[in-house]
Motif scaffolding. Structure first.
Motif, PDB file in Angstrom:
ATOM      1  N   GLY A  93      -4.232  -3.850   4.196  1.00 18.52           N
ATOM      2  CA  GLY A  93      -5.666  -4.178   4.412  1.00 18.52           C
ATOM      3  C   GLY A  93      -5.739  -4.673   5.632  1.00 18.52           C
ATOM      4  O   GLY A  93      -6.632  -4.966   6.475  1.00 18.52           O
ATOM      5  N   LEU A  94      -4.770  -5.246   6.366  1.00 19.37           N
ATOM      6  CA  LEU A  94      -4.737  -6.286   7.548  1.00 19.37           C
ATOM      7  C   LEU A  94      -4.511  -5.468   8.811  1.00 19.37           C
ATOM      8  O   LEU A  94      -3.516  -4.680   8.716  1.00 19.37           O
ATOM      9  CB  LEU A  94      -4.090  -7.519   7.665  1.00 19.37           C
ATOM     10  CG  LEU A  94      -4.540  -8.448   6.605  1.00 19.37           C
ATOM     11  CD1 LEU A  94      -3.639  -9.717   6.590  1.00 19.37           C
ATOM     12  CD2 LEU A  94      -5.728  -8.948   7.152  1.00 19.37           C
ATOM     13  N   VAL A 129       4.575  -7.955  -4.376  1.00 16.01           N
ATOM     14  CA  VAL A 129       3.217  -8.094  -4.789  1.00 16.01           C
ATOM     15  C   VAL A 129       2.302  -7.528  -3.898  1.00 16.01           C
ATOM     16  O   VAL A 129       0.912  -7.112  -4.389  1.00 16.01           O
ATOM     17  CB  VAL A 129       3.108  -9.445  -5.449  1.00 16.01           C
ATOM     18  CG1 VAL A 129       1.473  -9.738  -6.076  1.00 16.01           C
ATOM     19  CG2 VAL A 129       3.929  -9.638  -6.643  1.00 16.01           C
ATOM     20  N   THR A 130       2.528  -7.578  -2.611  1.00 18.03           N
ATOM     21  CA  THR A 130       1.537  -7.094  -1.801  1.00 18.03           C
ATOM     22  C   THR A 130       1.012  -5.658  -2.043  1.00 18.03           C
ATOM     23  O   THR A 130      -0.118  -5.205  -1.368  1.00 18.03           O
ATOM     24  CB  THR A 130       2.124  -7.147  -0.280  1.00 18.03           C
ATOM     25  OG1 THR A 130       3.399  -6.633  -0.308  1.00 18.03           O
ATOM     26  CG2 THR A 130       1.999  -8.699   0.212  1.00 18.03           C
ATOM     27  N   HIS A 146     -15.410  -9.012   1.391  1.00 18.90           N
ATOM     28  CA  HIS A 146     -14.545  -9.429   0.553  1.00 18.90           C
ATOM     29  C   HIS A 146     -14.562  -8.839  -0.756  1.00 18.90           C
ATOM     30  O   HIS A 146     -13.632  -9.254  -1.690  1.00 18.90           O
ATOM     31  CB  HIS A 146     -14.208 -10.944   0.661  1.00 18.90           C
ATOM     32  CG  HIS A 146     -14.133 -11.424   2.006  1.00 18.90           C
ATOM     33  ND1 HIS A 146     -15.162 -11.725   2.733  1.00 18.90           N
ATOM     34  CD2 HIS A 146     -13.067 -11.556   2.939  1.00 18.90           C
ATOM     35  CE1 HIS A 146     -14.767 -12.140   3.892  1.00 18.90           C
ATOM     36  NE2 HIS A 146     -13.329 -12.013   3.963  1.00 18.90           N
ATOM     37  N   CYS A 147     -15.662  -8.268  -1.056  1.00 19.00           N
ATOM     38  CA  CYS A 147     -15.904  -7.832  -2.516  1.00 19.00           C
ATOM     39  C   CYS A 147     -16.043  -8.826  -3.348  1.00 19.00           C
ATOM     40  O   CYS A 147     -15.583  -8.672  -4.588  1.00 19.00           O
ATOM     41  CB  CYS A 147     -14.935  -6.567  -2.786  1.00 19.00           C
ATOM     42  SG  CYS A 147     -14.692  -5.568  -1.667  1.00 19.00           S
ATOM     43  N   TYR A 197      -7.377 -13.538   2.787  1.00 21.44           N
ATOM     44  CA  TYR A 197      -8.039 -13.778   1.261  1.00 21.44           C
ATOM     45  C   TYR A 197      -7.701 -12.530   0.519  1.00 21.44           C
ATOM     46  O   TYR A 197      -8.224 -11.276   1.179  1.00 21.44           O
ATOM     47  CB  TYR A 197      -9.529 -13.982   1.349  1.00 21.44           C
ATOM     48  CG  TYR A 197     -10.236 -14.403   0.261  1.00 21.44           C
ATOM     49  CD1 TYR A 197      -9.971 -15.564  -0.535  1.00 21.44           C
ATOM     50  CD2 TYR A 197     -11.004 -13.288  -0.192  1.00 21.44           C
ATOM     51  CE1 TYR A 197     -10.809 -15.858  -1.506  1.00 21.44           C
ATOM     52  CE2 TYR A 197     -11.779 -13.629  -1.340  1.00 21.44           C
ATOM     53  CZ  TYR A 197     -11.450 -14.820  -1.995  1.00 21.44           C
ATOM     54  OH  TYR A 197     -12.284 -15.048  -3.049  1.00 21.44           O
ATOM     55  N   PRO A 198      -7.702 -12.305  -0.570  1.00 20.58           N
ATOM     56  CA  PRO A 198      -7.478 -11.273  -1.408  1.00 20.58           C
ATOM     57  C   PRO A 198      -8.962 -10.374  -1.814  1.00 20.58           C
ATOM     58  O   PRO A 198      -9.836 -11.049  -2.111  1.00 20.58           O
ATOM     59  CB  PRO A 198      -6.821 -11.339  -2.648  1.00 20.58           C
ATOM     60  CG  PRO A 198      -7.127 -12.796  -2.823  1.00 20.58           C
ATOM     61  CD  PRO A 198      -7.314 -13.525  -1.444  1.00 20.58           C
ATOM     62  N   LEU A 199      -9.102  -8.958  -1.450  1.00 16.11           N
ATOM     63  CA  LEU A 199     -10.220  -8.512  -1.979  1.00 16.11           C
ATOM     64  C   LEU A 199     -10.446  -8.547  -3.421  1.00 16.11           C
ATOM     65  O   LEU A 199      -9.435  -8.635  -4.310  1.00 16.11           O
ATOM     66  CB  LEU A 199     -10.373  -6.902  -1.628  1.00 16.11           C
ATOM     67  CG  LEU A 199     -10.197  -6.619  -0.139  1.00 16.11           C
ATOM     68  CD1 LEU A 199     -10.413  -5.095  -0.032  1.00 16.11           C
ATOM     69  CD2 LEU A 199     -11.380  -7.273   0.682  1.00 16.11           C
ATOM     70  N   TYR A 200     -11.765  -8.831  -3.929  1.00 18.12           N
ATOM     71  CA  TYR A 200     -12.042  -9.152  -5.350  1.00 18.12           C
ATOM     72  C   TYR A 200     -11.751 -10.481  -5.797  1.00 18.12           C
ATOM     73  O   TYR A 200     -11.478 -10.595  -6.906  1.00 18.12           O
ATOM     74  CB  TYR A 200     -11.507  -8.083  -6.176  1.00 18.12           C
ATOM     75  CG  TYR A 200     -11.943  -6.689  -5.752  1.00 18.12           C
ATOM     76  CD1 TYR A 200     -13.227  -6.255  -5.721  1.00 18.12           C
ATOM     77  CD2 TYR A 200     -11.043  -5.744  -4.965  1.00 18.12           C
ATOM     78  CE1 TYR A 200     -13.728  -4.685  -5.524  1.00 18.12           C
ATOM     79  CE2 TYR A 200     -11.230  -4.473  -4.635  1.00 18.12           C
ATOM     80  CZ  TYR A 200     -12.517  -4.172  -4.883  1.00 18.12           C
ATOM     81  OH  TYR A 200     -12.978  -2.729  -4.595  1.00 18.12           O
TER      82      TYR A 200
END
Length: 446
Positions: free
Chosen positions: A445-446, A95-96, A341-342, A225-228
């Motif tokens: 993203g990391l 899912v990443t 983090h949008c 933490y996920p963006l959006y």
């Protein structure tokens, strides 16, 4: 639509979406329904209009910059431990690929009237402002003991037994002060209260190891933490389920639940009848089958135009106020995020406070946290009752998830996922390690 399924899932909260994804991958035919017209249930992220219509329907809305969709405010603020179970599930299921993550800038604790960074390794412990010089040495010794502990090598045990010695006895062996015990137990092991002190040390040891390994993975803090916003997580698992043939229906209230011989048999909606021998649902779908845990959570979403004072102007952080420090029985958690983090437009910060309610004036209980934040543009508050299922689901085929607690991370939620998976599938959830290049690179993203 008269169709047969292996499983019907009701509600698109994170717990439900992870399970529908995992069961779809296992080859189960899944129908996933939500009465609401957005993903995420109790764990959704709301845009500005949704947020104000939920928490201040008739109130005055402040003048805020940005478009409606530049705001993604989590109903339930939680971070992922970068080495935690939810991250393992995300990597295991791929899912990443659909979600980008950002690191959280720091982990802080409130102690003796001020904010201090939580030391994440022996070196930081030595530099920490939380302790005097002798205490630093003892803390360093304690962290080295945790790092070097090996089940099979007796000499690393220091004569302690993690299954019989309590955590308090382990602390006392290292002659740690109460304040040090406080931040280890609450800001590293992330216990919400002090009950753990008189329990065997094993679980606290495992929690500290998880914390330290999570910090080691990307540095700075153990959290990602996920963006959006967190609302991205249920949607990621929903996509996974859809790829494996799962069917999704949003904005579809349940008109009737069907039973045969006292067991779940299906549901009727505006689309027709759907049959299945089992259902997985959040507590709102079967109020008669859940009970209150006796705990309620208060959450306050604070919109600010500055970072939290005394935290090095970080763009994001977690700040824990241990209960002892403010004369409470439960910790107060503060999660702070920014435009990085949008979740808010540039120039804004979002601090979400949560704790278990202990009095008849819950908003007053948040005062110690409000004091640390400085001026706020607006504050929106909500109170949630915590529910859990009355039965395990084996008798009637109805498997119900627990309400999300006040904790600041997802470890208790993944325990519930694994528990539900075991009850539904009759076997434990085994997360395969994937030795592919993507795993080596870590998360997006990391």
């Amino acid at each position: 639509m008269d169709e047969e399924y292996d499983v019907i899932v009701l509600g698109t909260g994170l717990t439900e979406c992870i399970l529908s994804g995992l069961l779809s991958v296992e080859g189960k035919k899944v129908l996933h329904i939500d009465k609401q017209d957005f993903y995420g249930g109790e764990s959704a992220s709301l845009n500005l209009s949704q947020l104000y219509s939920k928490f201040k329907p008739s109130g005055q809305k402040p003048e805020l910059k940005g478009r409606d969709r530049d705001w993604c405010v989590d109903l339930i603020p939680k971070f992922l431990m970068s080495n935690g179970e939810l991250t393992n599930i995300l990597v295991h299921t791929d899912v990443t690929r659909y979600i980008e993550f950002k690191q959280i800038g720091g982990s802080y604790v409130y102690r003796n009237g001020r904010i201090a960074k939580v030391p994440s390794n022996e070196m930081e412990a030595v530099r920490s402002s939380l302790m005097g010089i002798f205490e630093k040495r003892r803390m360093k010794g304690f962290l080295e003991f945790i790092a070097n502990y090996d089940e099979d090598v007796k000499s690393t045990h220091q004569g302690l037994d993690l299954d019989t010695n309590t955590m308090n006895e382990v602390y006392n062996y290292w002659r740690l002060e109460n304040g040090t015990k406080d931040f280890i137990g609450h800001a590293m092991a992330l216990w919400p209260n002090d009950d753990y002190l008189n329990e065997p040390a094993r679980q606290t040891y495992e929690r500290i190891v998880l914390y330290v390994q999570s910090v080691a993975k990307y540095g700075k803090s153990p959290y990602i933490y996920p963006l959006y916003g967190l609302g991205e997580l249920p949607q990621g698992f929903a996509r996974l389920s859809a790829i494996y043939g799962g069917t999704y229906m949003l904005d579809t209230p349940i008109d009737e639940v069907l039973y045969e011989d006292g067991k779940f048999a299906g549901v009727i909606t505006k689309e027709g009848k759907a049959k299945a021998p089992i259902v997985i649902a959040d507590p709102t779908y079967f109020p008669e089958k859940v009970k209150k845990t006796g705990q309620r959570v208060i959450r306050a979403m604070c919109i600010m135009d500055h970072p939290i004072p005394n935290t090095n102007d970080l763009d994001s952080l977690q700040l824990i106020i241990p209960q002892n420090q403010v004369g409470r029985k439960h910790d107060i958690y503060i999660a702070c995020l920014s435009d990085v983090h949008c979740v808010v437009p540039k120039g804004y910060y979002l601090a979400i406070i949560s704790t278990i309610i202990e009095t008849d004036t819950p908003h007053v209980e948040l005062e110690p946290a409000f004091k640390l934040l400085g001026p706020r543009i607006d504050t929106l508050m909500g109170i949630a009752e915590l529910y859990e299922p009355q039965q395990d689901g084996s008798k009637d085929g109805i498997y119900i998830s627990k309400t999300y607690d006040a904790s600041s991370h997802f470890e208790s939620m993944t325990d519930d996922v694994k528990d539900l998976y075991f009850r539904v599938m009759g076997k434990p959830l085994v997360l395969k390690k994937r030795p592919n290049a993507e795993e080596e690179e870590g998360l997006n993203g990391l």
